[in-house]
Design a protein around this motif. Structure first.
Motif, short mmCIF file in Angstrom:
data_model
loop_
_atom_site.label_atom_id
_atom_site.label_comp_id
_atom_site.label_asym_id
_atom_site.label_seq_id
_atom_site.Cartn_x
_atom_site.Cartn_y
_atom_site.Cartn_z
N VAL A 200 0.86 -1.19 0.00
CA VAL A 200 0.00 0.00 0.00
C VAL A 200 0.89 1.23 0.00
N VAL A 201 0.55 2.19 -0.86
CA VAL A 201 1.26 3.47 -0.92
C VAL A 201 0.29 4.57 -0.51
N LEU A 202 0.60 5.25 0.60
CA LEU A 202 -0.25 6.35 1.06
C LEU A 202 0.29 7.67 0.51
N THR A 203 -0.55 8.38 -0.25
CA THR A 203 -0.19 9.69 -0.81
C THR A 203 -1.34 10.65 -0.53
N ASN A 204 -1.53 10.98 0.75
CA ASN A 204 -2.75 11.68 1.16
C ASN A 204 -2.69 13.19 1.04
N GLY A 205 -1.56 13.75 0.64
CA GLY A 205 -1.47 15.18 0.43
C GLY A 205 -1.83 15.99 1.66
N THR A 206 -2.69 17.00 1.49
CA THR A 206 -3.09 17.86 2.60
C THR A 206 -4.43 17.42 3.20
N PHE A 207 -4.86 16.19 2.90
CA PHE A 207 -6.21 15.77 3.28
C PHE A 207 -6.31 15.17 4.68
N LEU A 208 -5.19 14.71 5.27
CA LEU A 208 -5.27 14.06 6.57
C LEU A 208 -5.64 15.07 7.65
N ASN A 209 -6.90 15.00 8.12
CA ASN A 209 -7.42 15.94 9.13
C ASN A 209 -7.19 17.39 8.71
N GLY A 210 -7.36 17.66 7.42
CA GLY A 210 -7.14 19.00 6.89
C GLY A 210 -8.08 20.03 7.51
N LEU A 211 -7.51 21.21 7.84
CA LEU A 211 -8.29 22.28 8.44
C LEU A 211 -7.97 23.58 7.69
N ILE A 212 -9.00 24.17 7.07
CA ILE A 212 -8.83 25.37 6.25
C ILE A 212 -9.11 26.62 7.10
N HIS A 213 -8.24 27.63 6.95
CA HIS A 213 -8.37 28.88 7.70
C HIS A 213 -8.55 30.06 6.75
N ILE A 214 -9.57 30.87 6.96
CA ILE A 214 -9.74 32.16 6.28
C ILE A 214 -10.16 33.16 7.35
N GLY A 215 -9.25 34.00 7.78
CA GLY A 215 -9.53 34.92 8.88
C GLY A 215 -9.86 34.15 10.14
N GLU A 216 -10.98 34.53 10.77
CA GLU A 216 -11.39 33.85 12.00
C GLU A 216 -12.22 32.60 11.72
N LYS A 217 -12.48 32.33 10.45
CA LYS A 217 -13.28 31.16 10.08
C LYS A 217 -12.36 29.97 9.83
N GLN A 218 -12.80 28.82 10.28
CA GLN A 218 -12.05 27.59 10.00
C GLN A 218 -13.03 26.45 9.81
N PHE A 219 -12.70 25.57 8.89
CA PHE A 219 -13.58 24.43 8.62
C PHE A 219 -12.75 23.30 8.04
N GLY A 220 -13.22 22.07 8.24
CA GLY A 220 -12.52 20.91 7.75
C GLY A 220 -12.52 20.83 6.24
N GLY A 221 -11.39 20.42 5.67
CA GLY A 221 -11.30 20.26 4.22
C GLY A 221 -9.88 19.89 3.83
N GLY A 222 -9.77 19.12 2.77
CA GLY A 222 -8.44 18.77 2.26
C GLY A 222 -7.98 19.71 1.18
N ARG A 223 -8.93 20.46 0.64
CA ARG A 223 -8.69 21.44 -0.42
C ARG A 223 -9.97 22.25 -0.50
N ALA A 224 -9.95 23.39 -1.15
CA ALA A 224 -11.16 24.21 -1.26
C ALA A 224 -12.31 23.37 -1.82
#
Length: 621
Positions: free
Chosen positions: A150-174
């Motif tokens: 098995v080859v794991l290539t998970n990028g930025t998706f592992l428990n990804g958390l997106i920040h825009i100012g004071e807002k934050q929400f789960g996501g691996g990409r927009a």
């Protein structure tokens, strides 16, 4: 299909996952590529470009070994530039602007046409482990796919958390979900995990920009390419543009600092040192009243534009107001704001040089999961993981590139031996043998190795043989072609170079720093005629070999001396605590990393030359 056992299962279809799947499949493995969204295969999540300083060398190395990134870049690029042409050939670095949508489409079509690749669209939530060996993966639906590696290539998706100012929400990409479950399981299995951060700038509507207020940045007049195969030549190009921030922009951005997730401590992961956000730049470099902004089109037909240099996690209204104060952006319409993303990674000191994990057999990590940043760094790790996963399940020898053989070897050696606590990016300065690792000779260095693996084609190998033969013939021709003073002295005077007083060989003139082969041939019709049968790659290669002959000899000698340490094997697990002559730090690091050779031990951070001497004495006994 669900019940079938695969040779290699690749989790994630970013740049690392695509190369891993293609490599293993093209070498003969039955491959399953699992991705959360088949519509985002090989997505260019950040800038729409491949290559750059040192990164371009990596893409050429991937191509030389038989990988796909160079071919796909050539088919989909909209501009090409060879960077650092004013410097020596070790610094020349190819870079291409890509059509972002076509790049992803071409990768998907390539994989679909690769006979040994199957696809499954779903999130993977864990791996299946038996007796400390991975035997498959488990998906969100509870489906278990069995696989020998098995080859794991998970990028930025592992428990990804997106920040825009004071807002934050789960996501691996927009607009894409994050991946959960894998990190938690790996921690239970004994893996150490950390957090990293990266960011991306806003995208804007190119129709709303005033390019007359910017500096045009065209591509090369004679664009080159990445692949050594006959990929399509670039006949037309789209320009990029350069503009600058200003004090007014900086003041508006500062208004958002109190809501910045980076400055207020909401972001815990370390970001890339060499690609800071715009707010970080104006904070760290307060004496600068402007910063460069590269305005990059995202494709041939789309109006979407990437604002390179304006990466930000400030509130969207602050980003928008600041953007509109940049020259040419006064009426800019924003498609989406920039954001920062935090994600899990696993310190790469937990890997072997094959990218197989030390704790779980047949489990490989590649890409941002190892703490790297960049498409190119991810692609080459995916290629190497795919090769080694295939070799492992088919009982073949590991494939490891030395630091003197490839930038890929430097990257993996750095990761495994030194680790990283910030996103790792490749630079030419990281390679001590960079004069040997040029972008022009990646095929000569690596295609024979790729061919022996069964990955590089016979066509590639034949091209290498022809290039080697032609280069040798050109060098010999330059050594024998005589030049009389009257036919060259007027030109030498014109360029301010010393005249000659007796007949000399072309090779002697070519060694002068202000003389290049094309110019020399232009003033010597006889030499032009003699060189006519040879291709541009052979001519360039011959010129470099002639000009840098003494330096290349020294570089090869130095690499050979280093190789003596590399050849000194450390077999089995040694009890470094039983060696009191080693420093305390060296004992800790050696015990943790368990190097396989003295050369590898010598490059571990905290292991001194004195410690290496102690090891040599101990192993000698």
């Amino acid at each position: 299909m669900i019940q079938e056992e695969y040779d290699v299962i690749v989790v994630g279809a970013g740049h690392a996952g695509c190369e891993a799947a293609a490599a293993a499949a093209n070498m003969g493995s039955k491959v399953l590529l699992v991705t959360m969204n088949m519509n985002t295969i090989a997505q260019m999540s950040c800038n729409p470009a491949m290559g750059g300083v040192a990164k371009g060398q990596i893409v050429r190395e991937v191509d030389a070994l038989g990988g796909q990134s160079g071919i796909i870049t050539d088919k989909t690029m909209i501009q090409f530039r060879m960077l650092n042409r004013s410097k020596g050939p070790a610094m020349w670095s190819p870079r291409a602007q890509s059509d972002r949508m076509r790049f992803a489409e071409e990768w998907r079509l390539t994989l679909e046409q690769t006979l040994n690749v199957d696809f499954w669209q779903e999130a993977v939530t864990g791996i299946l482990v038996e007796n400390d060996t991975v035997v498959g993966v488990k998906t969100q639906l509870g489906i278990e796919f069995r696989g020998k590696a098995v080859v794991l290539t998970n990028g930025t998706f592992l428990n990804g958390l997106i920040h825009i100012g004071e807002k934050q929400f789960g996501g691996g990409r927009a607009a894409e979900s994050r991946s959960t479950g894998i990190t938690e399981q790996l921690k239970v299995l004994g893996f150490e995990a950390g957090r990293m951060k990266t960011g991306t700038p806003p995208r804007v509507d190119g129709r709303s920009l005033d390019y007359s207020k910017m500096e045009e940045q065209p591509g090369d007049e004679v664009p080159s390419k990445f692949s050594y195969l006959d990929t399509p030549a670039l006949t037309k190009q789209r320009p990029c543009y350069i503009t600058y921030t200003n004090p007014e922009v900086h003041e508006i951005l500062k208004e958002g600092f109190e809501k910045s997730p980076m400055f207020q401590g909401r972001i815990k992961g370390l970001g890339p040192r060499y690609c800071p956000s715009v707010e970080d730049k104006i904070n760290r470099f307060a004496d600068k009243d402007r910063h460069q902004i590269f305005v990059e089109p995202e494709g041939w037909s789309t109006v979407e534009v990437y604002v390179n240099g304006f990466s930000s996690s400030l509130p969207e209204d602050v980003q928008y107001r600041a953007l509109r104060k940049i020259a040419g952006f006064e009426k800019a319409k924003m498609f989406r704001p920039g954001y920062a993303i935090e994600y899990d990674f696993f310190p790469p000191t937990q890997l072997q040089l094959t990218l197989e994990t030390k704790r779980i057999s047949n489990l490989y990590f590649a890409g941002q999961i190892n703490g790297t940043t960049g498409y190119e760094e991810a692609a080459c790790q995916g290629l190497m993981a795919g090769i080694n996963a295939h070799n492992k399940v088919h009982g073949k020898e590991p494939f490891i590139l030395k630091r003197s053989e490839a930038y890929i070897g430097v990257l993996i050696d750095d990761l495994v031996n030194k680790g990283t606590d910030e996103p790792y990016r490749m630079f030419t300065s990281r390679a001590e043998h960079r004069l040997l690792l040029r972008q022009d000779n990646a095929d000569l260095r690596l295609t024979p190795l790729g061919y022996a693996l069964g990955l590089a084609s016979e066509e590639r190998m034949e091209r290498v043989r022809e290039k080697e033969n032609q280069t040798a013939e050109v060098v010999e021709l330059l050594k024998t072609h005589g030049i009389e003073p009257p036919e060259i002295n007027p030109w030498l005077e014109e360029i301010g170079s010393a005249t000659i007083h007796e007949k000399t060989r072309a090779v002697n003139l070519l060694r002068r720093p202000n003389v290049d082969l094309p110019a020399l041939a232009r003033v010597l019709p006889g030499l032009t005629l003699a060189l006519a049968p040879y291709g541009p790659e052979a001519l360039e290669q011959a010129e470099i070999l002639v000009k840098y002959e003494s330096y290349l000899v020294k570089e090869h000698q130095q690499a050979a001396r280093v190789q003596e340490l590399e050849n000194f094997q450390i077999r089995g697990r040694l009890d470094y605590h039983a060696m009191p002559a080693l420093s305390h730090e060296a004992r800790e690091k050696l015990l943790k990393i368990q190097p396989e050779t003295l050369g590898q031990a010598s490059r571990i951070s905290g292991v001194s030359p004195a410690d290496v001497s102690v090891l040599m004495v101990y192993l000698g006994r």
